[in-house]
Design a protein around this motif. Structure first.
Motif, PDB file in Angstrom:
ATOM      1  N   VAL A 144       1.433  -0.610  -6.726  1.00 38.45           N
ATOM      2  CA  VAL A 144       2.684  -0.670  -5.971  1.00 38.45           C
ATOM      3  C   VAL A 144       2.506  -1.735  -4.885  1.00 38.45           C
ATOM      4  N   PRO A 162      -0.213   5.925  -9.397  1.00 41.08           N
ATOM      5  CA  PRO A 162       0.194   4.835  -8.509  1.00 41.08           C
ATOM      6  C   PRO A 162      -1.000   4.364  -7.686  1.00 41.08           C
ATOM      7  N   ALA A 176       4.918   4.977  -3.855  1.00 40.20           N
ATOM      8  CA  ALA A 176       3.735   5.453  -4.570  1.00 40.20           C
ATOM      9  C   ALA A 176       3.732   6.972  -4.711  1.00 40.20           C
TER      10      ALA A 176
END
Length: 280
Positions: free
Chosen positions: A231, A11, A41
């Motif tokens: 993200v 992420p 995340a």
């Protein structure tokens, strides 16, 4: 850990722009806008890493600390290693966010540092005298008009703001020393003076761990099949306010919109000043 022969998913959070200050069409970085993305995340992948890209000239000390704390809390809870990557600038509050990383990397041309606190303003005393303007201020509390730009400075007021700055600066220094323990190699008088450096000098001082970018570093750690998943932070700013506004064009809504736009323009000037200090 990985399915169907695919590589691990890392992420990626991207923190860009001034911290706390809003600009037209985009909100400033704040815990309110970042919290949801930060939590997502740390939950979305089995990979034991989260990457954060930072491109910020700084801003609010409080918002910097709140974002920093949320990242560290989740990193400890989820047992994840955080890697931060500086782009054009990770200075002042931007560097505060960078030290949320267990390891910090930067581009060779990144600007890093500015570990200090600044307060700036203007004085209009001579201007209003020249224009023949009489300033009228009524307060309850002798310090309520402290640092009023339309009257001369008072030494005790300057000392008061410097005292506050020292307290905030001490917190910033403490965070950097805690997070970079055993890696800092410069003198305190240099590193915590508010000065900033290119990434190679920051590496020499121990403010960063290496010269690299997010894709290169993640491939080194997790192989060529690693996938980076950005993200996004919550959207906001002027466009979002306009979208949320009712269709009515009544006086109240129109006035509110004009005031919001004026505030955004002022914030844009402040944001421009933050970036311009670093030649951007």
């Amino acid at each position: 850990m990985w399915f169907f022969g695919q590589g691990p998913v890392v992420p990626v959070l991207r923190f860009a722009g001034p911290i706390g200050a809003a600009v037209p069409l985009r909100p400033g970085l704040s815990i309110a806008h970042a919290a949801g993305a930060i939590e997502k995340a740390f939950e979305m992948s089995k990979c034991p890493a989260v990457a954060i890209i930072i491109n910020s000239p700084g801003g609010s000390a409080v918002q910097s600390n709140l974002i920093f704390r949320r990242i560290r809390q989740l990193a400890e809870e989820k047992k994840k290693t955080v890697y931060t990557f500086c782009e054009d600038v990770a200075a002042s509050g931007g560097y505060y966010l960078a030290v949320a990383g267990d390891e910090i990397y930067a581009d060779a041309s990144s600007i890093v540092g500015s570990i200090g606190v600044i307060f700036s303003g203007f004085g209009f005393v001579k201007a209003i005298e020249k224009l023949g303007i009489e300033r009228r201020v009524y307060t309850a509390g002798i310090s309520k008009d402290s640092l009023d730009p339309f009257r001369p400075e008072r030494p005790e007021e300057v000392e008061q703001i410097k005292s506050v700055q020292r307290d905030v600066h001490d917190v910033f220094i403490g965070i950097v020393k805690e997070r970079r323990a055993g890696r800092l190699r410069g003198a305190d008088s240099d590193m915590f003076s508010g000065a900033f450096w290119s990434a190679p000098k920051a590496l020499e001082l121990g403010l960063v761990d290496g010269i690299s970018d997010v894709r290169t570093k993640m491939r080194e750690l997790y192989g060529d099949k690693v996938r980076l998943k950005v993200v996004p932070l919550e959207k906001g700013g002027l466009l979002s306010r306009l979208r949320r506004s009712p269709a009515s064009t009544g006086y109240e809504e129109l006035t509110s919109g004009r005031l919001a736009f004026a505030e955004d323009l002022i914030s844009a000037v402040e944001a421009r000043a933050l970036w311009s200090r670093y030649g951007l």
